[in-house]
Design a protein around this motif. Sequence first.
Motif, PDB file in Angstrom:
ATOM      1  N   ALA A  58      29.090  19.311   9.782  1.00  0.00           N
ATOM      2  CA  ALA A  58      27.859  18.590   9.441  1.00  0.00           C
ATOM      3  C   ALA A  58      27.438  17.767  10.660  1.00  0.00           C
ATOM      4  CB  ALA A  58      28.084  17.676   8.243  1.00  0.00           C
ATOM      5  N   VAL A  59      26.270  18.101  11.202  1.00  0.00           N
ATOM      6  CA  VAL A  59      25.729  17.331  12.327  1.00  0.00           C
ATOM      7  C   VAL A  59      24.588  16.496  11.778  1.00  0.00           C
ATOM      8  CG1 VAL A  59      24.749  17.437  14.650  1.00  0.00           C
ATOM      9  CG2 VAL A  59      26.348  19.221  13.901  1.00  0.00           C
ATOM     10  N   THR A  60      24.843  15.213  11.586  1.00  0.00           N
ATOM     11  CA  THR A  60      23.811  14.356  10.987  1.00  0.00           C
ATOM     12  C   THR A  60      22.799  13.934  12.042  1.00  0.00           C
ATOM     13  OG1 THR A  60      25.105  12.355  11.398  1.00  0.00           O
ATOM     14  CG2 THR A  60      25.442  13.474   9.283  1.00  0.00           C
ATOM     15  N   ASP A  61      21.609  13.599  11.576  1.00  0.00           N
ATOM     16  CA  ASP A  61      20.592  13.100  12.508  1.00  0.00           C
ATOM     17  C   ASP A  61      21.086  11.822  13.172  1.00  0.00           C
ATOM     18  OD1 ASP A  61      18.914  15.152  11.958  1.00  0.00           O
ATOM     19  OD2 ASP A  61      17.631  14.022  10.570  1.00  0.00           O
ATOM     20  N   PHE A  62      21.004  11.776  14.492  1.00  0.00           N
ATOM     21  CA  PHE A  62      21.357  10.542  15.191  1.00  0.00           C
ATOM     22  C   PHE A  62      20.361   9.462  14.790  1.00  0.00           C
ATOM     23  CE2 PHE A  62      24.167  11.781  19.031  1.00  0.00           C
ATOM     24  CZ  PHE A  62      24.871  12.693  18.249  1.00  0.00           C
ATOM     25  N   LEU A  63      20.881   8.261  14.543  1.00  0.00           N
ATOM     26  CA  LEU A  63      19.985   7.170  14.192  1.00  0.00           C
ATOM     27  C   LEU A  63      19.110   6.815  15.392  1.00  0.00           C
ATOM     28  CD1 LEU A  63      21.715   6.951  11.668  1.00  0.00           C
ATOM     29  CD2 LEU A  63      21.607   4.458  11.926  1.00  0.00           C
ATOM     30  N   LYS A  75      21.068  20.367   6.391  1.00  0.00           N
ATOM     31  CA  LYS A  75      20.970  18.911   6.153  1.00  0.00           C
ATOM     32  C   LYS A  75      20.588  18.563   4.713  1.00  0.00           C
ATOM     33  CE  LYS A  75      18.260  18.070   9.791  1.00  0.00           C
ATOM     34  NZ  LYS A  75      17.457  17.318  10.782  1.00  0.00           N
ATOM     35  N   GLN A  76      19.899  19.514   4.050  1.00  0.00           N
ATOM     36  CA  GLN A  76      19.489  19.256   2.669  1.00  0.00           C
ATOM     37  C   GLN A  76      20.694  19.033   1.755  1.00  0.00           C
ATOM     38  OE1 GLN A  76      16.262  18.937   2.157  1.00  0.00           O
ATOM     39  NE2 GLN A  76      15.868  19.541   4.274  1.00  0.00           N
ATOM     40  N   ALA A  77      21.841  19.581   2.175  1.00  0.00           N
ATOM     41  CA  ALA A  77      23.032  19.492   1.327  1.00  0.00           C
ATOM     42  C   ALA A  77      23.771  18.167   1.500  1.00  0.00           C
ATOM     43  CB  ALA A  77      23.976  20.659   1.645  1.00  0.00           C
ATOM     44  N   PHE A  78      23.409  17.382   2.515  1.00  0.00           N
ATOM     45  CA  PHE A  78      24.146  16.145   2.791  1.00  0.00           C
ATOM     46  C   PHE A  78      24.010  15.165   1.623  1.00  0.00           C
ATOM     47  CE2 PHE A  78      23.588  16.516   7.727  1.00  0.00           C
ATOM     48  CZ  PHE A  78      24.291  17.716   7.694  1.00  0.00           C
ATOM     49  N   ILE A  79      25.115  14.501   1.266  1.00  0.00           N
ATOM     50  CA  ILE A  79      25.082  13.515   0.178  1.00  0.00           C
ATOM     51  C   ILE A  79      24.978  12.104   0.752  1.00  0.00           C
ATOM     52  CG2 ILE A  79      26.338  12.551  -1.785  1.00  0.00           C
ATOM     53  CD1 ILE A  79      27.734  15.419  -1.920  1.00  0.00           C
ATOM     54  N   GLU A  80      25.906  11.770   1.618  1.00  0.00           N
ATOM     55  CA  GLU A  80      25.880  10.431   2.211  1.00  0.00           C
ATOM     56  C   GLU A  80      24.795  10.346   3.269  1.00  0.00           C
ATOM     57  OE1 GLU A  80      29.391   9.211   4.352  1.00  0.00           O
ATOM     58  OE2 GLU A  80      28.668   7.159   4.575  1.00  0.00           O
ATOM     59  N   LYS A  81      24.011   9.272   3.209  1.00  0.00           N
ATOM     60  CA  LYS A  81      23.041   9.011   4.262  1.00  0.00           C
ATOM     61  C   LYS A  81      23.685   8.038   5.243  1.00  0.00           C
ATOM     62  CE  LYS A  81      18.383   7.146   5.009  1.00  0.00           C
ATOM     63  NZ  LYS A  81      18.194   7.966   6.209  1.00  0.00           N
ATOM     64  N   ILE A  82      23.836   8.483   6.489  1.00  0.00           N
ATOM     65  CA  ILE A  82      24.516   7.654   7.489  1.00  0.00           C
ATOM     66  C   ILE A  82      23.581   6.527   7.927  1.00  0.00           C
ATOM     67  CG2 ILE A  82      25.561   7.607   9.781  1.00  0.00           C
ATOM     68  CD1 ILE A  82      27.204   9.214   7.795  1.00  0.00           C
TER      69      ILE A  82
END
Lengths: 437, 177
Positions: free
Chosen positions: A45-50, A78-85
Amino acid sequence: MIKSSFFRAVMVAAGMLTAFVAATPASAEVVININKGNVQPLPIAVTDFLSNNELGPQISQVIAADLQRSGLFAPINKQAFIEKISDPGKTPRFEDWKVINAQALVTGRVTREGDGRLRAEFRLWDTYAGQQMTGQQFFTQPENWRRVAHIIADAIYKQITGENGYFDSRVVFVSESGPKNARQRNLAIMDQDGFNVRMLTNTKDIVLTPRFSPSRQEVTYMSFEGNQPRVYLLQLETGQREVVGNFPGMTFSPRFSPDGQKVIMSLQQEGNSNIYTMDLRSRTTTRLTSTSAIDTSPSYAPDGGRIAFESDRGGRPQIYVMNADGSGQTRISFGDGSYSTPVWSPRGDLIAFTKQSGGKFSIGVMKPDGSGERILTSGFHNEGPTWAPNGRVLMFFRQAAGAGGPQLYSIDLTGYNELQVKTPSYASDPAWSPLLE
Amino acid sequence: MSRIDTPAMSRMQTLARNPAVIALTLALALAGCANKNNLPNNANELGLNGKNGGPPGSQQDFTVNVGDRIFFDTDSTSVRADAQQTLDRQAQWLQRYPNYAITVEGHADERGTREYNLALGARRAAATKEYLASRGVPANRMKTISYGKERPVAVCDDISCWSQNRRAVTVLGGAGM
């Protein structure tokens, strides 16, 4: 860490970020063994960098695309991500990532420093071990944001596979346009993912076979300038060009020695072509082969001790290996058909080649003693392999039957994961740079 | 070849007395089946569009009446018997008109690698130059250059085109090495 170049005047400073939680770093529960061939890609999972602009998501996208193209990683939608960083430095809720099968997690942040520089930081998490594997930060000029993304992708690749990455590298190639019987050719350079394409020449002369220097921002290539086909050097930072040597005939098929101090090439005189080197400091030339055949496509082993080349001294083109002084010339290819364009892997363990057999052109690899031949891809016309700096991936060009033009492809050393490298026009003769410094 | 009008046909019949030209014409006809659009380039050079061969000693005289190119077998650099006849005529013509220097351009078809084909084209040019020298053309009037597979005249992807591209072309003037 990075020297300036005229391309992007890169200055990236790096620093390690220690984990806030993990007592022992990188217990390496998440590991890919890349020698196993067609591995199951690792879900990551590569989350969007803040960030306070679009740059954060853009950097994440470049990282994910690099990892995906390697064939070793499967970035999760990314649609599957649960936690929002909301704080990339804070320990994530590992359960939220395990439940979507993310074995590794990338978080990060990109900000502007007071002096205008970009600050990009990332952390790689092992979701099952519940700890940080690595964390680093980089400072650079904002226009280098793609390059920072490639550097981060390389760090992730290295952490998980144990091998150096290859994403922070470039490819020089021949850009081709126009009909086949009136083709225009120019040199171009791009990032390894096909972005930031930039023309290096603007000429009506035929230019061919560009090769990167292993040590400088420099390319050697062949040009028909003035109808005198000869080998040239091109300084990428200044655009300055010079002829390599003053030979009484066509020089072609150039390549650098591993220390960057010599150019090795063929010299044609009457019907023969033999292999010479020219020392770029002393300007002395040395003849290495002396046959009435065609000897061409020389390529040094990475330690500089031996040279693979192509010769038709036995009738058809085959691959030979010799010592760097020209002694001990030995044929190593004995399969059906003919073998051309040997290119020694930067790891030293394999030689890639173009094979012509049964009306097809293939890209393959063999060991330096000629054993263990493997064909990676085959078709109407595949030619001219070049190695990624880590010796795991090959790029080559493919010409389909018909009046169209050649295009670039990459393939994993295992023969899997063949992908087109999209270019704005037809493209041939790719040559991969070393990892940028 | 059906597009060629009557004057050209008569031109071809005149030329056809020469066996080498017959071979060349056949090669063009073969290519024409696959690739009509790419023919005019060649046909113009050969004067097959109804133009005459030009005054004796002219560029066009050389191209049309003598024949400026020879063809090679796959992977071969030996001058074939039909090519020898063309080169014999070239040698006679060049001795009759000694003011011309020439460049022999060597070419390969696309069924080889780029670097090897540069060398192969050079070898074809050298073999051609050597033959012309053996027929009395002074070596100091001749230069050679190889374009490898980079300058095809026929661009289809079958043997009819490849056989046209494996060639050595004698260019009056020109600029080789």
